[in-house]
Motif scaffolding. Structure first.
Motif, short mmCIF file in Angstrom:
data_model
loop_
_atom_site.label_atom_id
_atom_site.label_comp_id
_atom_site.label_asym_id
_atom_site.label_seq_id
_atom_site.Cartn_x
_atom_site.Cartn_y
_atom_site.Cartn_z
N ALA A 110 0.83 -1.21 0.00
CA ALA A 110 0.00 0.00 0.00
C ALA A 110 0.87 1.26 0.00
CB ALA A 110 -0.93 -0.01 1.20
N LYS A 111 1.94 1.25 0.79
CA LYS A 111 2.85 2.40 0.82
C LYS A 111 3.45 2.65 -0.57
CE LYS A 111 2.98 3.92 5.15
NZ LYS A 111 2.85 5.33 5.57
N HIS A 112 3.95 1.59 -1.18
CA HIS A 112 4.55 1.74 -2.51
C HIS A 112 3.53 2.23 -3.52
CE1 HIS A 112 6.56 1.01 -6.26
NE2 HIS A 112 5.69 0.07 -6.58
N ASN A 113 2.31 1.70 -3.46
CA ASN A 113 1.28 2.12 -4.41
C ASN A 113 0.90 3.58 -4.22
OD1 ASN A 113 1.32 -0.44 -5.46
ND2 ASN A 113 -0.60 -1.10 -4.53
N ILE A 114 0.92 4.06 -2.98
CA ILE A 114 0.71 5.49 -2.75
C ILE A 114 1.83 6.28 -3.43
CG2 ILE A 114 0.77 7.33 -1.00
CD1 ILE A 114 -0.71 5.40 0.88
N GLY A 115 3.08 5.79 -3.30
CA GLY A 115 4.19 6.46 -3.94
C GLY A 115 4.03 6.53 -5.45
N THR A 116 3.56 5.45 -6.05
CA THR A 116 3.34 5.44 -7.50
C THR A 116 2.29 6.46 -7.90
OG1 THR A 116 3.95 3.10 -7.60
CG2 THR A 116 2.69 3.98 -9.45
N ALA A 117 1.20 6.52 -7.14
CA ALA A 117 0.14 7.49 -7.44
C ALA A 117 0.63 8.91 -7.22
CB ALA A 117 -1.09 7.21 -6.58
N ARG A 118 1.47 9.11 -6.19
CA ARG A 118 2.03 10.45 -5.93
C ARG A 118 2.92 10.89 -7.10
NH1 ARG A 118 -0.73 13.52 -2.41
NH2 ARG A 118 -0.87 12.58 -0.35
N ASN A 119 3.74 10.00 -7.63
CA ASN A 119 4.56 10.37 -8.78
C ASN A 119 3.69 10.75 -9.97
OD1 ASN A 119 7.14 10.20 -7.72
ND2 ASN A 119 7.40 8.04 -8.23
N SER A 120 2.61 10.00 -10.18
CA SER A 120 1.70 10.34 -11.28
C SER A 120 1.07 11.70 -11.06
CB SER A 120 0.62 9.26 -11.42
OG SER A 120 1.19 8.01 -11.77
N THR A 125 0.33 17.50 -12.08
CA THR A 125 0.13 18.82 -11.47
C THR A 125 1.39 19.67 -11.44
OG1 THR A 125 0.67 18.08 -9.22
CG2 THR A 125 -1.63 17.83 -9.96
N GLY A 126 2.56 19.04 -11.50
CA GLY A 126 3.81 19.80 -11.37
C GLY A 126 4.15 20.17 -9.94
N ASP A 127 3.37 19.70 -8.97
CA ASP A 127 3.58 20.03 -7.56
C ASP A 127 4.65 19.11 -6.97
OD1 ASP A 127 3.45 20.53 -4.83
OD2 ASP A 127 1.27 20.64 -4.77
N LEU A 128 5.76 19.71 -6.49
CA LEU A 128 6.87 18.91 -5.96
C LEU A 128 6.50 18.16 -4.69
CD1 LEU A 128 9.99 21.22 -6.50
CD2 LEU A 128 9.00 19.50 -8.02
N PHE A 129 5.45 18.58 -4.00
CA PHE A 129 5.02 17.87 -2.79
C PHE A 129 4.78 16.40 -3.08
CE2 PHE A 129 1.28 15.99 -0.76
CZ PHE A 129 1.74 15.89 0.55
N HIS A 130 4.16 16.12 -4.22
CA HIS A 130 3.81 14.73 -4.53
C HIS A 130 5.07 13.88 -4.71
CE1 HIS A 130 -0.36 15.81 -4.74
NE2 HIS A 130 -0.14 16.68 -5.70
N TYR A 131 6.07 14.42 -5.37
CA TYR A 131 7.32 13.67 -5.52
C TYR A 131 7.99 13.44 -4.17
CZ TYR A 131 6.90 14.91 -10.48
OH TYR A 131 6.46 15.06 -11.77
N ARG A 132 7.98 14.45 -3.33
CA ARG A 132 8.64 14.30 -2.02
C ARG A 132 7.90 13.29 -1.15
NH1 ARG A 132 9.72 20.62 -2.50
NH2 ARG A 132 11.90 20.52 -3.19
N ASP A 133 6.58 13.26 -1.26
CA ASP A 133 5.83 12.26 -0.50
C ASP A 133 6.08 10.86 -1.07
OD1 ASP A 133 3.86 11.90 1.71
OD2 ASP A 133 2.73 10.92 0.12
#
Length: 224
Positions: A110-120, A125-133
């Motif tokens: 689940a953690k990894h899948n959240i990371g995959t969705a955050r990268n997407s 969106t171009g928001d760096l928050f998602h990459y950092r999360d």
């Protein structure tokens, strides 16, 4: 054949609904069909109506499968953040049911899948928050997935981290981040490329090539 009753055998009935959702999701992936992704999500929602917190692992798995359908739908739509946001919401709901000490593999997945969705989401969106999360949650998943005992899962998490670092570096022009990204992605590629995961191979190669090109550009800029 006796019909499985929703009232008398809720867990079995939910399992059938979840399997239906899985089948519809496969059709949707092959046909790139928003309609079948929607049908898949509805089947998972039906299963969840009879799965309470006493059926924690089954409910969590259903939520995680539904999240995958949302993420795949997001990839199909490509420019809309909402499916990825919904995927993250469902995965966070799943995490409340599967504590790390009791369900370590499900928790890490689940953690990894959240990371995959955050990268997407970062790409959309171009928001760096998602990459950092993404870096954060994939790093958390690596407390369960080790290179020795789960090499492919380890590599997929490293891919998520490397991709996120590369995307951040593209915005911040931080050469240290992109050099780290190249190293991380190269390690991931050394495991993914010879594996049987055909869906992952083009993505990891593309991410490594992109990070390598960025590193070369930033090095050239630093020499000027």
């Amino acid at each position: 054949m006796k019909t499985v009753s929703r009232e008398e055998r809720p867990a079995d009935w939910a399992g059938i609904q979840s399997n239906t959702g899985n089948s519809l999701k496969l059709i949707a992936q092959r046909q790139r069909s928003e309609h079948y992704f929607g049908e898949s999500i509805e089947a998972y929602r039906e299963a969840l109506t009879v799965l309470d917190e006493t059926m924690a692992s089954q409910r969590a798995m259903t939520l995680m499968n539904m999240a995958t359908a949302f993420s795949d739908l997001g990839q199909l739509r490509s420019t809309q953040p909402e499916p990825f946001e919904q995927a993250i919401k469902e995965l966070q709901n799943a995490l409340t049911l599967i504590p790390k000490d009791r369900y370590p593999i499900l928790w890490a997945t689940a953690k990894h899948n959240i990371g995959t969705a955050r990268n997407s989401l970062g790409i959309v969106t171009g928001d760096l928050f998602h990459y950092r999360d993404s870096i954060l949650v994939n790093t958390e998943a690596l407390t369960v997935y080790t290179r020795e005992h789960a090499p492919l899962q380890w590599a997929l998490c490293q891919w998520g981290i490397g991709l996120a670092l590369s995307k951040v570096a593209a915005k911040t022009r931080n050469i240290e981040d992109v050099i780290t990204a190249v190293d991380v992605l190269a390690e991931a590629n050394s495991i993914i490329s010879p594996s049987d995961d055909e869906r992952a191979k083009p993505g990891i190669i593309g991410a490594l090539q992109e990070a390598t090109a960025l590193a070369e550009d930033l090095r050239a800029a630093a020499r000027k």
